[in-house]
Design a protein around this motif. Structure first.
Motif, short mmCIF file in Angstrom:
data_model
loop_
_atom_site.label_atom_id
_atom_site.label_comp_id
_atom_site.label_asym_id
_atom_site.label_seq_id
_atom_site.Cartn_x
_atom_site.Cartn_y
_atom_site.Cartn_z
N LEU A 518 1.05 -1.08 0.10
CA LEU A 518 -0.11 0.22 0.09
C LEU A 518 0.87 1.23 0.08
O LEU A 518 0.51 2.19 -0.71
CB LEU A 518 -0.97 -0.08 1.31
N ASN A 519 1.93 1.16 0.69
CA ASN A 519 2.84 2.32 0.58
C ASN A 519 3.64 2.62 -0.68
O ASN A 519 3.76 3.89 -1.09
CB ASN A 519 3.95 2.11 1.64
N ILE A 583 -7.83 6.19 5.29
CA ILE A 583 -6.67 6.39 4.37
C ILE A 583 -7.19 5.90 2.72
O ILE A 583 -6.73 6.63 1.97
CB ILE A 583 -5.65 4.90 4.85
N GLN A 584 -8.14 5.02 2.75
CA GLN A 584 -8.56 4.94 1.35
C GLN A 584 -9.10 5.87 0.69
O GLN A 584 -9.05 6.40 -0.48
CB GLN A 584 -9.60 3.48 1.13
N GLU A 585 -10.04 6.76 1.63
CA GLU A 585 -10.60 7.88 1.16
C GLU A 585 -9.70 9.08 0.84
O GLU A 585 -9.78 9.61 -0.30
CB GLU A 585 -11.54 8.55 2.22
N ALA A 595 -2.59 10.81 3.13
CA ALA A 595 -2.80 9.41 3.34
C ALA A 595 -1.49 8.50 3.73
O ALA A 595 -1.36 7.63 4.35
CB ALA A 595 -3.08 8.44 1.75
N GLU A 596 -0.08 8.85 3.32
CA GLU A 596 1.05 8.41 3.47
C GLU A 596 1.40 8.63 5.30
O GLU A 596 1.77 7.72 5.76
CB GLU A 596 2.12 8.84 2.81
#
Length: 875
Positions: A518-519, A583-585, A595-596
């Motif tokens: 994801l990162n 995070i997804q939003e 988000a990071e």
């Protein structure tokens, strides 16, 4: 009708004198540029080459060929100019000026009437026409010349020549142009005598430019140490000599009949000390040179190392140098004199090299002064958690090195909370300390694993430990080699990790892989479909990890006789799910930086969870824990009161809406769902957002002020009851007589006064003032809880001297499995890392984005857009 006389014509033509002259000047400039641009291009290129000294870097034959080519190019340019250059006439200038105006008024003024000159009416019309043309001619403006030659110079050679000449002006010298005359047979060199040239080239790492000595006047001259001086003599040998006292070279003896070394045509030396440089002879000069010393770099530690949950060490340091630090390293040496030489450390240690770790350097920016962090993990090193000395050293480009004085510290490493894992790690350290400890290591491990059924959670772990013991016993008889020693140490480390984490290891590894993927997606800008897939993978891995953690925690609680905590773990999973949704939003909205940062917080909380889970069940409640729990409950109830007062204040400004349905209203207790029934008038309710009966909201709106007043009086009664409860808690607060305890009491006194003010405001139906006072009460409660926690920690240290508990351990006791500060009974502070839902900051950001969007819509009225722009300027 106006008449036009010959006098008027003369005045008009006189007024056109300057516009015609300026137009003529523009036409002349136009002719010069369009005809002579090849010649100007050739002249600029040749002059730039001479100023840069190209003639001194090539063979004489090449210079002669270039001169011939230049001469031919110049002749061609002159021929081109002769063909295209024409001096403009006054009539041509007047014609161009006339063409720039509608109706060509100048030509009309000079025309004569062709027919009707005997008709009075026709003559009058003609004169009126001329009068209009005269008025139009009086407004004439000079026509600028057309200086564009792009059609004649399609390759923009003129711009190349200008750029070349600009470079020569910056980096070259006009004095170099004369050196080309020395290359001609019988040139000026022989006629005017000998000449010289010199350059001073500082070391490249200083970043200073090369100096052309011929451009420098006599006098003081500051040069960095290590500057290379190059001098060239032309003409008669011996007519010019060089004398210098800056290189430290001894004077050479000159034999009879030999030329002095100072008269060599080419000489170079390095500036090492302050002195003088002199060129003796015709046109010679003298400089008093002062050496700019290159100071050695400096480095220092900025504090004690910070250790993460998994043993990662972060050591801050600062380094400086006048020209920049090239490299650095940290050297860690075992402080054998400070080691507690007992048990497995009683033997002399085997020789082991010092730990040398390179210091990180800035990737971009200046290295003259910077601060960085040395980040390493020494958990697997044999010296982990042993006393060592550390020294930092840095090196500059001049090979100067500076090292700090050795300082004492305990080499940070990972801490193991499981007793069996800690035993395996200690035996691993003894084995790496000395091979002779192998028999003792096997004996201790066999004693530890005497009752495997009571010790190990799985049969696999017990078999792995038994295998390690067997290999230790076998190799202890025949000798432990280097490879065997390292292999046993690696197996014991893996075994300790499995003992510490249990079945969590596999789940944790899957969760880490999902976080890493994801990162990478955040950094590479993945699509929405990829984001959704990766987030689903992270959710599944996190849920599996939390389930494993919950089961393991339940087993430990059962062994220790402690109650189960499944409910709090379920709340933890809900919080994590909301955070991953956030995070997804953020990723779908393109806010990758936020988000990071949110993902980084999630990773930190997962790491803290492992350490906190290992610490649970190792100690009883601290003194005053009940007081901390009571204060946490008071804070939670005060938060609920403040939320309900805020909802009521919202509904006052929207009386036509059903109670609890304002935008952003999520229930009186802040839970999910909507409607006033989330929490009853007395604060009771299930928090599930039960729906009202039809018409109930309208009935509440119709009650008007009476209903609102009764609601506010109910809030005031609850506020009074909460104040009484806080007064009761203050009476049995621990830590009396200590600075921390007094600070906690002062903070709770402020909280009580704020509650009294909030109660009074509620009884006066001033909800806004009540909310402000409730906010002050909550802040004072948080401060009192922090001070109380410090008082309790101080009492714990005084009651258990010599335990060596670190600050990180004390903080871990007041954190939940996610590493958030808590008061007790699962109470969380509002500034916890998981407070990332649709709170006030998110709402404010959404409003600001909406204002920006509307201010950019051109279809909106100008007055509205001005108002929106003023809002943006203000906020």
């Amino acid at each position: 009708m106006a008449s036009f006389t010959p006098n008027d014509l003369r005045r008009t033509m006189t007024g056109l004198r300057w516009p015609v002259r300026l137009t003529w000047g523009g036409m002349l400039a136009e002719q010069v540029v369009q005809a002579f641009w090849p010649l100007m291009t050739v002249c600029l290129i040749v002059l730039a080459a001479l100023m840069l000294g190209v003639q001194d870097s090539v063979l004489v034959e090449v210079v002669w060929v270039a001169m011939v080519v230049t001469g031919l190019a110049g002749l061609g340019a002159l021929y081109y100019a002769a063909r295209h250059f024409r001096v403009p006439t006054r009539d041509a200038a007047m014609a161009r000026l006339d063409e720039s105006m509608p109706g060509r008024p100048i030509q009309a003024l000079l025309d004569d009437q062709a027919i009707g000159d005997d008709d009075t009416a026709s003559i009058a019309v003609w004169r009126a026409h001329k009068a209009r043309m005269a008025d139009r001619a009086a407004q004439a403006q000079a026509v600028p010349g057309d200086l564009r030659v792009s059609r004649r110079d399609p390759y923009a050679l003129r711009f190349v020549a200008v750029l070349f000449f600009a470079v020569a002006l910056i980096f070259g010298s006009i004095w170099r142009v004369g050196s080309v005359a020395d290359m001609a047979p019988g040139g000026t060199a022989l006629a005017s005598g000998p000449v010289w040239e010199g350059w001073a080239e500082p070391p490249r790492y200083t970043g200073k430019p090369t100096l052309y000595l011929n451009d420098l006047a006599e006098g003081p001259l500051d040069l960095p140490k290590g500057t290379l001086i190059t001098v060239r003599f032309y003409g008669e040998v011996g007519a010019l000599t060089l004398e210098e006292s800056v290189s430290g070279r001894p004077a050479q003896q000159v034999a009879e009949g030999e030329a002095a070394p100072q008269a060599d045509p080419v000489q170079d030396f390095t500036v090492l000390e302050t002195g003088q440089i002199a060129v003796q002879g015709p046109g010679g000069r003298v400089w008093d040179v002062t050496v700019l010393a290159d100071t050695a770099p400096q480095v220092e530690r900025l504090g004690d190392p910070e250790v993460s949950a998994l043993g990662e060490t972060r050591l801050p340091f600062a380094a400086t140098d006048d020209y920049g630090v090239e490299a650095g390293e940290a050297r860690i040496t075992l402080d054998l004199a400070s080691v507690d030489r007992r048990y497995g450390l009683a033997l002399d240690p085997e020789p082991r090299e010092d730990i040398v770790v390179p210091l990180p350097m800035p990737i971009s920016g200046s290295r003259a002064e910077f601060q960085e962090n040395l980040i390493e993990n020494f958990s697997e090193h044999p010296w982990a958690n042993l006393p060592v000395t550390i020294s930092l050293s840095v090196l500059d480009a001049a090979e100067q090195q500076t090292m700090t004085d050795p300082s004492d510290l305990v080499l940070p490493g990972r801490r193991f909370f499981d007793p069996t894992a800690a035993s395996v790690i200690e035996m691993r350290r003894d084995l790496l300390w000395a091979r002779a400890n192998a028999p003792r290591t096997a004996q201790v491990l066999r004693a530890v694993s005497n009752l495997p059924d009571d010790l190990f959670r799985s049969q696999t772990t017990a078999l792995r430990l038994r295998d390690v013991i067997k290999r230790l016993e076998i190799h202890a008889r025949y000798g432990v080699g280097d490879e065997v020693q390292q292999k046993l140490a690696d197996d014991m480390w893996d075994l300790a990790i499995e003992l510490e984490e249990g079945v969590l290891a596999d789940a944790l590894e899957r969760m880490r892989r999902a976080q890493d993927r994801l990162n990478e997606a955040i950094k590479n800008g993945a699509s929405k479909e990829e984001i959704a897939e990766l987030m689903d993978e992270l959710r599944r891995a996190t849920e599996e990890y939390l389930n494993q953690l919950s089961r393991q925690q339940a087993q430990q609680n059962e062994q220790n006789g402690q109650p189960q905590g499944g409910e709090s773990m379920q709340m933890t999973q809900d919080d994590l799910q909301r955070m991953m949704d956030r995070i997804q939003e953020l990723m779908e909205q393109g806010r990758m930086a936020e988000a990071e940062e949110a993902l980084r917080q999630l990773q930190e909380m997962m790491e803290n969870m492992r350490v906190t889970q290992g610490q649970q069940g190792q100690g009883g409640n601290n003194p005053g824990q009940q007081s901390m729990d009571d204060l946490a409950e008071t804070l939670r109830e005060q938060q609920g009161l403040s939320d309900q007062a805020f909802r009521d204040l919202q509904e006052q400004f929207n009386p036509n809406a059903q109670a609890g349905e304002n935008q952003g209203n999520e229930g009186r207790n802040g839970g999910e769902g909507r409607g006033q029934s989330h929490e009853g008038q007395n604060g009771q309710g299930d928090g599930n957002g039960e729906q009202q009966q039809p018409g109930q909201g309208n009935q509440q709106a119709e009650r008007g002020e009476d209903g609102a007043g009764g609601m506010e009086q109910g809030l005031a009664d609850r506020q009074q009851a909460l104040r009484d409860e806080l007064r009761r808690q203050q009476g049995r607060l621990p830590g009396q007589g200590t600075a921390e305890g007094d600070a906690a009491r002062d903070a709770l006194d402020r909280a009580g006064r704020a509650m009294d003010d909030a109660e009074e405001a509620l009884r006066n139906r001033d909800l806004a003032d009540a909310i402000d006072n409730q906010a002050q009460a909550m802040e004072a409660l948080r401060e009192g809880m922090r001070s109380l926690g410090e008082a309790m920690a101080q009492q714990e240290r005084e009651r258990q001297p010599g335990q060596g508990a670190q600050e990180s351990d004390r903080r871990a006791n007041t954190r939940d499995p996610l590493g958030r500060e808590q008061g007790g009974q699962g109470a969380e502070s509002t500034d916890a890392p998981l407070a990332m839902g649709p709170d006030a900051s998110d709402r404010a950001r959404e409003l600001l984005d909406e204002i920006r969007r509307r201010s950019g819509e051109a279809a909106r009225p100008e007055i509205e857009r001005d108002y929106l722009n003023r809002l943006l300027e203000r906020f």
